[in-house]
Write an enzyme that holds these catalytic residues in place. Structure first.
Site, short mmCIF file in Angstrom:
data_model
loop_
_atom_site.label_atom_id
_atom_site.label_comp_id
_atom_site.label_asym_id
_atom_site.label_seq_id
_atom_site.Cartn_x
_atom_site.Cartn_y
_atom_site.Cartn_z
N ASP A 451 44.08 35.70 36.85
CA ASP A 451 44.41 35.33 38.08
C ASP A 451 44.07 33.99 38.51
O ASP A 451 43.11 33.56 37.79
CB ASP A 451 43.86 36.20 39.01
CG ASP A 451 44.73 36.29 40.54
OD1 ASP A 451 45.40 35.59 40.70
OD2 ASP A 451 44.35 37.30 41.27
N ASP A 521 52.55 39.10 45.66
CA ASP A 521 51.65 39.75 46.32
C ASP A 521 52.38 40.77 47.39
O ASP A 521 51.78 41.63 48.05
CB ASP A 521 50.53 38.96 46.99
CG ASP A 521 49.57 38.62 46.06
OD1 ASP A 521 49.40 39.37 45.03
OD2 ASP A 521 48.53 37.77 46.41
C1 DGJ Z 1 45.67 37.90 44.06
C2 DGJ Z 1 46.53 38.93 43.22
O1 DGJ Z 1 48.16 38.48 43.29
C3 DGJ Z 1 46.20 40.28 43.51
O2 DGJ Z 1 46.94 41.13 43.11
C4 DGJ Z 1 44.96 40.66 43.47
O3 DGJ Z 1 44.53 40.58 42.07
C5 DGJ Z 1 44.10 39.56 44.11
N1 DGJ Z 1 44.14 38.38 43.71
C6 DGJ Z 1 42.54 39.91 43.91
O4 DGJ Z 1 41.74 38.89 44.42
#
Ligand code: DGJ
Length: 701
Positions: A451, A521
């Site tokens: 990430d 997200d």
């Molecule tokens: C952003 C990601 O897009 C989510 O799926 C998740 O992993 C969060 N970060 C965790 O902090």
């Protein structure tokens, strides 16, 4: 017929790449110009663009393959440099070329005064009607040169106006929305200055003369393989000439090119289709699966994943993960991923990032017991990491406050309470590679979600010499690529998922290292139809991570049926992030059945051709069809978004089938010829709000 040929009497190269014919030539003044980019023309009788008009450079200059800032050039250059002695004029002329194994053309340009070379590389991929191009700028002189702009290349579109530009725009949780606009004059710039590819714009642009639609008409595509600051400029110059340039953004960019050094630009992918946006997407999808995706997992099906994020957020521990893993195995999950929250001091997003050991309170015996449990249940274990960032409230930052980008004495702005680690420093790079390598060596991990949850600010690198300070934008991306390449080399079995707060780092450069991406997200199944539609304009479904999550959706407050949520997510690489322990028995059974079904059809979704039959942008209905390459099987996903009394959605006419073959419509038990299905169509069979269905067809051979 070779894919690349040179005709010495006319001084013309013709690159033949499937439907795309790219023709360039050496002008009388030794500039290298584009003659044609589009459908096949052969090599005969090319019109040369000559002639001078007051206040206008000759068209020849306007069609240069790699324009520089120098001489009578006023448009966006590909190359802007400062040569020794403060000379800011650079004029590139042809000095030679090479055709390597009939697979790659390299045209060598050189400045008229200084030993600065630009090697232009062209590589055709005829199976996909694609040409990849990039440039390498070499300093063969004895004194340093400063690059102020070094783009990957320019696409000169056929003359005329208006052109219509189609691109993917959005925001966090609303990525890759399709935008179309007519360009009449001036410059249209898409870019990222955020250090990563960005949620706001994706480095992809399509062009047509206004008449192309999903299945018909000519479309030109440009995609950039770069995961940092980038720029795409579509600029009308004189004579109705639209030029499109792409590459690393020159904003705040400088590159110190010492004698003997070279700078290689990212790849710009040129694609062409005469069967609309759908045709272009299908070629790109095949190209990505066969040429871009990391080879070791490219041909494997993407696994069904459980991810803890929308179930537990930061509240993960040995006990709750073990219980969820049992349910996950029961419904058919193949990889069980623990997302954020597993490491020391990480109870929310204010602390812990950087301290990459299992949190002793949540995992008193380390990760081992959870991993063993997951393995015993027949799944592989996956883990979330965010290696490029650090919370100031972490031991890592307390030990190494100098490891982040910063300007001494100036604020360090936080985004999501974190700062970006300076991967331009070799000690930071080694540290990051070191802990990731240890994590993967000491634990049986089959999946890593990488990430990146903030954009860059205060991009200072105090320890670097002045002339290197503005290289950080490029060096950071190179470092991420280098670390990933090395990890993949050392741990070839691990699947890597790319994520940047959802789809903030999706591009063809990242796709060379990540087997799949976290698309957004936003997991609302309706919003996803729009995000996913845009995503597939450029990128293949195999790489498109899509989860089924709980209701009401945490972002939209919408509650959709489990079936609708599954159907929306089954059009990509399926994942689940739902509290399985809170599902009723009936829902568990429904999820199990749908996953089982997905496994049966996933090769159609992941390896097949996609036809976007009806866009959700039409408002009340959407349909997407996947067809196997041999046209023997097809899955059609239909979504009724809005119903009404007496309202029936019209028949949907299918695509990509064999007209003369009979297809069995699975849940109707009927057999219908391909010609009927494509010309008369099928009744979608769904009415009402948020109803969905998958129609499965198998050819009788
Ligand atoms: C952003 C990601 O897009 C989510 O799926 C998740 O992993 C969060 N970060 C965790 O902090």
């Amino acid at each position: 017929m070779p894919n690349i040929s040179f005709e010495p009497s006319q001084k013309i190269w013709s690159i033949s790449s499937g439907k795309l014919n790219y023709v360039l030539a050496i002008g009388d003044d030794l500039s290298v110009i584009n003659l044609h980019c589009g459908g096949n023309v052969g090599l005969a009788g090319f019109q040369r663009y000559e002639g001078r008009f007051p206040f206008e450079p000759s068209l020849q200059l306007l069609r240069e393959e790699y324009s520089s800032f120098g001489g009578l050039r006023f448009a966006e250059p590909c190359l802007k440099v400062e040569l020794p002695d403060g000379v800011r004029d650079c004029v590139l002329k042809y000095t030679g070329h090479e055709i390597v194994d009939s697979r790659e053309l390299i045209v060598v340009l050189k400045d008229i005064g200084y030993d600065l070379f630009a090697d232009l590389h062209y590589r055709p991929y005829p199976e996909f009607s694609v040409v990849a191009r990039w440039a390498e700028i070499r300093n063969a002189g004895s004194r340093p040169v400063t690059l102020e702009e070094a783009l990957s290349g320019a696409l000169t579109l056929p003359r005329g106006r208006p052109w219509r530009m189609t691109y993917l725009s959005g925001r966090w949780a609303g990525e890759t929305r399709v935008v179309q606009e007519e360009l009449w004059a001036g410059k249209k710039v898409l870019e990222s200055r955020r250090g990563t590819t960005s949620h706001q714009y994706n480095p992809v642009a399509f062009f047509d003369r206004g008449g192309a639609d999903e299945e018909e008409g000519e479309v030109w595509g440009c995609l950039l393989g770069w995961s940092g600051n980038w720029k795409c400029v579509a600029e009308y110059v004189e004579h109705d000439q639209l030029r499109v340039e792409m590459g690393v953004n020159d904003f705040d960019f400088r590159w110190h090119l010492a004698p003997g050094e070279s700078f290689k630009t990212p790849k710009m992918i040129l694609a062409y289709s005469d069967d609309g946006f759908g045709g272009l997407s299908r070629s790109l999808h095949r190209f990505e699966r066969q040429e871009i995706l990391p080879r070791n997992h490219a041909a494997e099906p993407r696994p069904v994943i459980f991810n803890s994020w929308e179930t537990l957020y930061f509240n993960v521990n040995e006990e709750n993960l073990k219980s969820l893993a049992e349910r996950a195995a029961e419904i058919g999950v193949e990889i069980f991923v623990v997302d954020d929250g597993w490491f020391r001091g990480r109870n929310d997003d204010h602390a812990g990032l950087g301290d990459w050991e299992p949190d002793p309170k949540k995992f008193p015996r380390g990760l081992g017991p959870v991993i063993e449990h997951v393995k015993k249940l027949g799944m592989r274990f996956g883990i979330w990491v965010e290696p490029e960032n650090v919370n100031p409230n972490s031991d890592l930052y307390r030990r190494h406050p100098d490891w982040v980008y910063n300007f001494p004495g100036r604020p360090r702005s936080e985004m999501r309470n974190q700062l970006v680690l300076n991967l331009c420093r070799s000690d930071v790079r080694e540290y990051v590679l070191g802990w990731l390598d240890r994590l993967l060596t000491e634990n049986d991990i089959g999946f890593v979600k990488w990430d990146m949850n903030r954009n860059f600010s205060e991009p200072g690198w105090p320890e670097a010499p002045g002339e290197r300070q503005r290289e950080i934008w490029v060096r950071h991306v190179q470092a991420v690529y280098e670390i990933l390449d090395e990890l993949r080399r050392r741990h070839p079995d691990v699947i890597f998922e790319g994520c940047s707060g959802g789809g903030g780092r999706v591009d063809l450069g990242a796709m060379e290292r990540f087997d799949q991406f976290w698309t957004s997200d936003n997991t609302d199944a309706l919003d996803r139809l729009f995000i996913q539609e845009g995503y597939t304009y450029a990128y293949c479904a195999k790489t498109m991570g899509a989860w089924v999550t709980g209701v009401p959706n945490f972002l939209t407050n919408r509650s959709l049926s489990l079936e609708f949520r599954f159907h929306s997510a089954m059009m990509g690489a399926l994942g689940i992030s739902i509290n399985l322990l809170e599902l009723s028995r009936r829902e568990v059974e429904e999820a199990r059945t749908l996953i089982e079904y997905y496994k049966k059809i996933r090769y159609i979704v992941q390896e097949g051709d996609l036809y976007r039959l009806v866009s959700p942008r039409t408002g009340c209905f959407a349909a997407f069809q996947f067809v196997t390459p041999d046209r023997g099987e097809s899955s059609v996903f239909v979504f009724s978004l809005r119903g009404g009394f007496g309202k029936r959605h019209p028949n949907i006419r299918l695509r990509g089938l064999e007209p003369d073959l009979l297809y069995v419509v699975e849940d109707e038990g009927r057999s219908l010829p391909g010609s009927y299905l494509m010309n008369f169509g099928v009744d979608p069979g769904v009415i009402g709000d948020f109803k969905s269905r998958i129609i499965h067809l198998t050819a009788k051979r």
